[in-house]
Design a protein around this motif. Structure first.
Motif, PDB file in Angstrom:
ATOM      1  N   LYS A   2      -0.310 -18.342  79.211  1.00  0.00           N
ATOM      2  CA  LYS A   2      -0.041 -18.349  80.641  1.00  0.00           C
ATOM      3  C   LYS A   2       0.116 -16.908  81.106  1.00  0.00           C
ATOM      4  O   LYS A   2       0.782 -16.115  80.465  1.00  0.00           O
ATOM      5  N   ASP A  27      -1.907 -20.778  85.049  1.00  0.00           N
ATOM      6  CA  ASP A  27      -1.727 -22.157  84.607  1.00  0.00           C
ATOM      7  C   ASP A  27      -1.676 -23.112  85.794  1.00  0.00           C
ATOM      8  O   ASP A  27      -0.716 -23.087  86.572  1.00  0.00           O
ATOM      9  N   GLY A  29      -1.008 -26.094  85.861  1.00  0.00           N
ATOM     10  CA  GLY A  29       0.093 -27.045  85.752  1.00  0.00           C
ATOM     11  C   GLY A  29       1.421 -26.497  86.245  1.00  0.00           C
ATOM     12  O   GLY A  29       2.431 -27.193  86.205  1.00  0.00           O
ATOM     13  N   SER A  30       1.440 -25.277  86.722  1.00  0.00           N
ATOM     14  CA  SER A  30       2.683 -24.660  87.188  1.00  0.00           C
ATOM     15  C   SER A  30       3.247 -25.426  88.366  1.00  0.00           C
ATOM     16  O   SER A  30       2.518 -25.849  89.255  1.00  0.00           O
ATOM     17  N   GLN A  31       4.565 -25.591  88.353  1.00  0.00           N
ATOM     18  CA  GLN A  31       5.187 -26.435  89.377  1.00  0.00           C
ATOM     19  C   GLN A  31       6.221 -25.715  90.222  1.00  0.00           C
ATOM     20  O   GLN A  31       6.473 -26.123  91.357  1.00  0.00           O
ATOM     21  N   GLN A  70      -3.930 -20.711  93.362  1.00  0.00           N
ATOM     22  CA  GLN A  70      -3.017 -20.224  92.312  1.00  0.00           C
ATOM     23  C   GLN A  70      -2.427 -18.877  92.733  1.00  0.00           C
ATOM     24  O   GLN A  70      -2.495 -17.880  91.987  1.00  0.00           O
ATOM     25  N   THR A  93       6.256 -23.944  84.311  1.00  0.00           N
ATOM     26  CA  THR A  93       5.241 -24.983  84.179  1.00  0.00           C
ATOM     27  C   THR A  93       5.875 -26.284  83.745  1.00  0.00           C
ATOM     28  O   THR A  93       6.755 -26.317  82.903  1.00  0.00           O
TER      29      THR A  93
END
Lengths: 112, 116
Positions: A2, A27, A29-31, A70, A93
């Motif tokens: 990442k 990434d 999937g990063s939140q 992103q 993430t």
């Protein structure tokens, strides 16, 4: 691996101007996304967090998130000399994890 | 007053001599983390813990151990320190955002370690 990328700066802005700090992450999937301020010789201090696409405002600070690109940014309105510091972007993430990846920071100088 | 304390603040040691850096928080936070900060490399997470007896690796866990036997304490152990572990270390505690609560994170003052 990442990655979180920030312009290292230094970024110089005159007092009263808007400072714009940018951060990109690898990434998808990063939140969760965080901005910290770190004065020289001091500990980082959390100043903003954002989870959803769009803008989040807190006083003179606005965080902007665009998950499709992103990209997360921090705007500082009416910049003051006391805002001179290094600003760190960090990304978390996934649910069920507290793994935080930081950018290397952008040094901001606000010129009186 | 919300506080994360670290001890010692400064430490000079020699290669191979085991050391422990303590970290304690008074906010009843579930999450705690250790970071190292190096010029040109930024802040990197070593380990984190999401609750008592629950720990997991961050980005740079090699050469470090942690334990979380009590909620308030999260010591960092270097069993055989090497010169490449010379760094500035920060402990942090966190409480994630809830429905009515914001995310809160507090960093300790830092421990500057020199391994000769």
């Amino acid at each position: 691996q990442k990655e979180v990328e920030q312009n290292s700066g230094p970024l110089s802005v005159p007092e009263g101007a808007i400072a714009s700090l940018n951060c990109t992450y690898s990434d998808r999937g990063s939140q969760s996304f965080f901005w910290y301020r770190q004065y020289s010789g001091k500990s980082p201090e959390l100043i903003m967090f954002i989870y959803s696409n769009g803008d989040k405002e807190d006083g003179r600070f606005t965080a902007q998130l665009n998950k499709a690109s992103q990209y997360v940014s921090l705007l500082i309105r009416d910049s003051q000399p006391s805002d001179s510091a290094t600003y760190l972007c960090a990304v978390k993430t996934g649910a069920g994890s507290y793994q935080l990846t930081f950018g290397k920071g952008t040094k901001l100088s606000v010129i009186p | 007053e919300a506080q994360v304390t670290q001890n010692p603040r400064y430490l000079i040691t020699v290669t191979g001599k085991k050391l422990t850096v303590t970290c304690s928080q008074n906010m009843n936070h579930e999450y705690m983390s250790w970071y190292r900060q190096d010029p040109g490399l930024g802040l990197r997470q070593i380990y984190y813990s999401m609750n008592v007896e629950v720990t997991d690796k961050g980005d740079v866990p090699e050469g470090y151990k942690v334990s979380r036997k009590e909620k308030r304490n999260f010591p960092l152990i270097l069993e055989s320190p090497s010169p490449n572990q010379t760094s500035l270390y920060f402990c942090a505690s966190s409480s994630p955002a809830g429905d009515t609560e914001p995310e809160t994170q507090y960093f300790g003052p830092g421990t500057r370690l020199l391994v000769l």
